[in-house]
Write a protein that holds these residues in place. Structure first.
Motif, PDB file in Angstrom:
ATOM      1  N   MET A 129       0.808  -1.217   0.000  1.00 58.71           N
ATOM      2  CA  MET A 129       0.000   0.000   0.000  1.00 58.71           C
ATOM      3  C   MET A 129       0.843   1.270   0.000  1.00 58.71           C
ATOM      4  SD  MET A 129      -2.964  -1.362  -0.192  1.00 58.71           S
ATOM      5  CE  MET A 129      -4.281  -0.270   0.329  1.00 58.71           C
ATOM      6  N   GLU A 130       2.079   1.187   0.484  1.00 64.30           N
ATOM      7  CA  GLU A 130       2.963   2.347   0.451  1.00 64.30           C
ATOM      8  C   GLU A 130       3.295   2.743  -0.981  1.00 64.30           C
ATOM      9  OE1 GLU A 130       7.468   3.658   1.934  1.00 64.30           O
ATOM     10  OE2 GLU A 130       6.575   1.770   2.636  1.00 64.30           O
ATOM     11  N   PHE A 131       3.249   1.780  -1.886  1.00 62.71           N
ATOM     12  CA  PHE A 131       3.627   2.010  -3.275  1.00 62.71           C
ATOM     13  C   PHE A 131       2.402   1.876  -4.184  1.00 62.71           C
ATOM     14  CE2 PHE A 131       7.182   0.210  -0.910  1.00 62.71           C
ATOM     15  CZ  PHE A 131       8.147   1.183  -1.103  1.00 62.71           C
ATOM     16  N   THR A 138      -6.748  -1.396  -4.738  1.00 65.32           N
ATOM     17  CA  THR A 138      -6.637  -2.363  -3.640  1.00 65.32           C
ATOM     18  C   THR A 138      -7.374  -1.831  -2.416  1.00 65.32           C
ATOM     19  OG1 THR A 138      -4.476  -3.106  -4.437  1.00 65.32           O
ATOM     20  CG2 THR A 138      -5.013  -3.623  -2.155  1.00 65.32           C
ATOM     21  N   LEU A 139      -8.035  -2.731  -1.707  1.00 64.30           N
ATOM     22  CA  LEU A 139      -8.744  -2.400  -0.484  1.00 64.30           C
ATOM     23  C   LEU A 139      -8.333  -3.380   0.608  1.00 64.30           C
ATOM     24  CD1 LEU A 139     -11.182  -1.065   1.130  1.00 64.30           C
ATOM     25  CD2 LEU A 139     -12.566  -2.946   0.179  1.00 64.30           C
ATOM     26  N   VAL A 140      -8.071  -2.870   1.812  1.00 70.32           N
ATOM     27  CA  VAL A 140      -7.865  -3.705   2.996  1.00 70.32           C
ATOM     28  C   VAL A 140      -8.902  -3.287   4.023  1.00 70.32           C
ATOM     29  CG1 VAL A 140      -6.295  -4.371   4.850  1.00 70.32           C
ATOM     30  CG2 VAL A 140      -5.399  -3.973   2.543  1.00 70.32           C
ATOM     31  N   ALA A 257      12.397   1.813  -8.962  1.00 66.61           N
ATOM     32  CA  ALA A 257      11.778   2.896  -8.192  1.00 66.61           C
ATOM     33  C   ALA A 257      11.539   2.488  -6.742  1.00 66.61           C
ATOM     34  CB  ALA A 257      10.455   3.302  -8.845  1.00 66.61           C
ATOM     35  N   ILE A 258      11.341   1.199  -6.504  1.00 68.18           N
ATOM     36  CA  ILE A 258      11.015   0.696  -5.175  1.00 68.18           C
ATOM     37  C   ILE A 258      12.244   0.206  -4.423  1.00 68.18           C
ATOM     38  CG2 ILE A 258       9.767  -1.157  -3.961  1.00 68.18           C
ATOM     39  CD1 ILE A 258       7.612  -0.955  -6.134  1.00 68.18           C
ATOM     40  N   ALA A 259      13.186  -0.412  -5.119  1.00 71.51           N
ATOM     41  CA  ALA A 259      14.298  -1.125  -4.478  1.00 71.51           C
ATOM     42  C   ALA A 259      15.121  -0.272  -3.519  1.00 71.51           C
ATOM     43  CB  ALA A 259      15.201  -1.742  -5.552  1.00 71.51           C
ATOM     44  N   PRO A 260      15.533   0.944  -3.874  1.00 75.92           N
ATOM     45  CA  PRO A 260      16.384   1.712  -2.948  1.00 75.92           C
ATOM     46  C   PRO A 260      15.715   2.011  -1.615  1.00 75.92           C
ATOM     47  CG  PRO A 260      16.472   2.645  -5.160  1.00 75.92           C
ATOM     48  CD  PRO A 260      15.354   1.660  -5.159  1.00 75.92           C
ATOM     49  N   ASP A 273       6.275  -9.074  -6.449  1.00 73.71           N
ATOM     50  CA  ASP A 273       5.364  -9.793  -7.342  1.00 73.71           C
ATOM     51  C   ASP A 273       4.641  -8.801  -8.242  1.00 73.71           C
ATOM     52  OD1 ASP A 273       6.145 -12.114  -6.142  1.00 73.71           O
ATOM     53  OD2 ASP A 273       4.307 -12.400  -4.988  1.00 73.71           O
ATOM     54  N   MET A 274       4.673  -9.072  -9.555  1.00 71.57           N
ATOM     55  CA  MET A 274       4.017  -8.207 -10.526  1.00 71.57           C
ATOM     56  C   MET A 274       3.168  -9.030 -11.477  1.00 71.57           C
ATOM     57  SD  MET A 274       6.930  -5.359 -11.552  1.00 71.57           S
ATOM     58  CE  MET A 274       5.762  -4.477 -12.607  1.00 71.57           C
ATOM     59  N   ILE A 275       1.991  -8.496 -11.780  1.00 71.14           N
ATOM     60  CA  ILE A 275       1.143  -9.034 -12.837  1.00 71.14           C
ATOM     61  C   ILE A 275       0.988  -7.922 -13.860  1.00 71.14           C
ATOM     62  CG2 ILE A 275      -1.136  -9.917 -13.433  1.00 71.14           C
ATOM     63  CD1 ILE A 275      -1.333 -11.025 -10.587  1.00 71.14           C
ATOM     64  N   GLY A 276       1.436  -8.184 -15.088  1.00 70.85           N
ATOM     65  CA  GLY A 276       1.494  -7.110 -16.069  1.00 70.85           C
ATOM     66  C   GLY A 276       2.441  -6.043 -15.583  1.00 70.85           C
ATOM     67  N   ASP A 277       1.967  -4.804 -15.502  1.00 66.77           N
ATOM     68  CA  ASP A 277       2.819  -3.703 -15.025  1.00 66.77           C
ATOM     69  C   ASP A 277       2.461  -3.273 -13.611  1.00 66.77           C
ATOM     70  OD1 ASP A 277       0.384  -2.492 -15.503  1.00 66.77           O
ATOM     71  OD2 ASP A 277       1.174  -0.896 -16.783  1.00 66.77           O
ATOM     72  N   LYS A 278       1.709  -4.120 -12.868  1.00 66.88           N
ATOM     73  CA  LYS A 278       1.254  -3.769 -11.530  1.00 66.88           C
ATOM     74  C   LYS A 278       1.910  -4.651 -10.473  1.00 66.88           C
ATOM     75  CE  LYS A 278      -1.737  -0.730 -13.069  1.00 66.88           C
ATOM     76  NZ  LYS A 278      -1.496   0.717 -12.887  1.00 66.88           N
ATOM     77  N   VAL A 279       2.310  -4.030  -9.371  1.00 69.03           N
ATOM     78  CA  VAL A 279       2.841  -4.761  -8.223  1.00 69.03           C
ATOM     79  C   VAL A 279       1.663  -5.251  -7.390  1.00 69.03           C
ATOM     80  CG1 VAL A 279       4.263  -4.616  -6.142  1.00 69.03           C
ATOM     81  CG2 VAL A 279       4.929  -3.363  -8.202  1.00 69.03           C
ATOM     82  N   THR A 280       1.667  -6.537  -7.050  1.00 66.67           N
ATOM     83  CA  THR A 280       0.555  -7.097  -6.280  1.00 66.67           C
ATOM     84  C   THR A 280       0.952  -7.493  -4.863  1.00 66.67           C
ATOM     85  OG1 THR A 280       0.990  -9.304  -7.195  1.00 66.67           O
ATOM     86  CG2 THR A 280      -0.631  -7.920  -8.335  1.00 66.67           C
ATOM     87  N   GLU A 281       2.233  -7.778  -4.619  1.00 69.13           N
ATOM     88  CA  GLU A 281       2.709  -8.099  -3.273  1.00 69.13           C
ATOM     89  C   GLU A 281       4.186  -7.739  -3.157  1.00 69.13           C
ATOM     90  OE1 GLU A 281       2.015 -12.032  -1.745  1.00 69.13           O
ATOM     91  OE2 GLU A 281      -0.103 -12.034  -2.322  1.00 69.13           O
ATOM     92  N   ILE A 282       4.626  -7.491  -1.930  1.00 69.04           N
ATOM     93  CA  ILE A 282       6.035  -7.256  -1.624  1.00 69.04           C
ATOM     94  C   ILE A 282       6.426  -8.258  -0.547  1.00 69.04           C
ATOM     95  CG2 ILE A 282       7.731  -5.624  -0.721  1.00 69.04           C
ATOM     96  CD1 ILE A 282       6.047  -3.375  -1.920  1.00 69.04           C
ATOM     97  N   ASN A 283       7.199  -9.263  -0.930  1.00 71.88           N
ATOM     98  CA  ASN A 283       7.536 -10.373  -0.040  1.00 71.88           C
ATOM     99  C   ASN A 283       8.908 -10.147   0.595  1.00 71.88           C
ATOM    100  OD1 ASN A 283       5.349 -12.598  -0.746  1.00 71.88           O
ATOM    101  ND2 ASN A 283       5.947 -11.592  -2.644  1.00 71.88           N
ATOM    102  N   VAL A 284       8.953 -10.203   1.937  1.00 72.96           N
ATOM    103  CA  VAL A 284      10.212  -9.908   2.632  1.00 72.96           C
ATOM    104  C   VAL A 284      10.645 -10.995   3.608  1.00 72.96           C
ATOM    105  CG1 VAL A 284       9.775  -7.424   2.443  1.00 72.96           C
ATOM    106  CG2 VAL A 284       9.096  -8.631   4.530  1.00 72.96           C
TER     107      VAL A 284
END
Length: 314
Positions: A129-131, A138-140, A257-260, A273-284
């Motif tokens: 959600m930060e990005f 997206t809704l939580v 854009a996100i990595a740094p 995780d990306m589907i097409g040009d959209k980020v769907t999850e950030i796994n850490v």
């Protein structure tokens, strides 16, 4: 260097695809000494440093008995040059408590990767959600009526629990709203549990891509996890087919854009995780796919990771 790996039981590793095993193999190849423990082996007694009951191990090269213990004992975490936190999800209470013990070990001088505080601060669904500018709508929420309103707006949606892994508990609801009420009841548990809802991305047929961010840099190949048959999920654990592909220009632009930002917070390794040009999850917690990418492309992902680890420790 002495490296402690905190992970699930070594005996349960599937070494033909396990990323932690690939890390350990590269570390031993470079002459680093390996030890392992599970989160349940961590201990903190008042007035003493955080310790763990560890096994010192050596990899054998044998597919059946892939490691041997060379010694064991209770040792302070700060006596290791690095601690790799590689426990698989779910991010439950015990995982949460383990990050607190690991953070105390950091105060005592331990170097822990990924950073325990960063693990707590980036739950794998919510971190997205930060990005939001790179994400689908997206809704939580815990409110069933909000989920229904989101579906009414976007018509075709994906619902998933915040603590799922490997595609567990993911549902698609189309424009007809079939079973939406039952799915909300299952995931929401009468308002007790938060649910993530995202607009369905038809590009999933080309795969749910796993990008690897290592030391703030993007690996040059991704693993597209392609749903099979009538399955909506691309996760390998849900039967998806993993196909390695070169990083696209769009993939690179989003990832760079996100990595740094994430690297600056102590996240040495991130699975985007990306589907097409959209980020769907950030796994850490324990990002995977090292071996699949290496086997299909020849690119040495474990070496890239250990390069970044050694640079962080220098």
């Amino acid at each position: 260097m002495k490296i402690l790996v905190v992970a699930d039981p070594l005996e349960a590793f599937k070494i033909t695809k396990d990323t932690t095993f690939a890390m350990m193999r590269e570390l031993q190849k470079r002459g680093h000494a390996l030890a392992a423990c599970e989160p349940e082996h961590l201990q903190w007694q008042s007035g003493q440093p955080v310790t763990a009951q560890v096994r010192h191990v050596a990899l054998t090269g044998d597919a059946d008995a892939w490691f041997k213990a060379t010694g064991e004992g209770r040792e302070p975490l700060h006596t290791f040059d690095a601690v790799l936190m590689r426990k698989d999800p779910p991010f439950d209470s015990e995982f949460f408590y383990a990050t607190h013990l690991l953070e105390q070990a950091e105060r005592e001088g331990a170097r822990v990767f990924n950073s325990p505080r960063a693990l707590r601060d980036h739950p794998e669904k919510l971190a997205l959600m930060e990005f939001a500018r790179f994400a689908p709508p997206t809704l939580v929420t815990r409110r069933p009526e909000a989920i229904r309103a989101f579906h009414a707006e976007h018509r075709d949606v994906i619902l998933k629990p915040l603590d799922g892994m490997g595609g567990m508990g993911i549902f698609r609801v189309g424009a007809d709203g079939m079973n939406l009420g039952s799915i909300i009841e299952t995931l929401n548990q009468g308002g007790a549990t938060s649910v993530m809802v995202q607009r369905y991305l038809p590009e999933i047929v080309q795969g749910d891509k796993r990008l690897l961010l290592i030391g703030g840099k993007v690996a040059p190949f991704v693993l597209a996890r392609i749903p099979q048959g009538s399955e909506v999920r691309g996760n390998l654990a849900a039967g998806g087919k993993g196909v390695a592909q070169p990083l696209s220009d769009v993939d690179r632009r989003v990832a760079e854009a996100i990595a740094p930002t994430l690297a600056a917070r102590g996240l040495l390794l991130v699975g985007l995780d990306m589907i097409g040009d959209k980020v769907t999850e950030i796994n850490v917690t324990s990002p995977t796919c090292f071996q699949e990418i290496q086997q299909q492309t020849g690119f040495d992902v474990p070496a890239m990771f250990v390069d970044a680890l050694e640079a962080a420790l220098a």
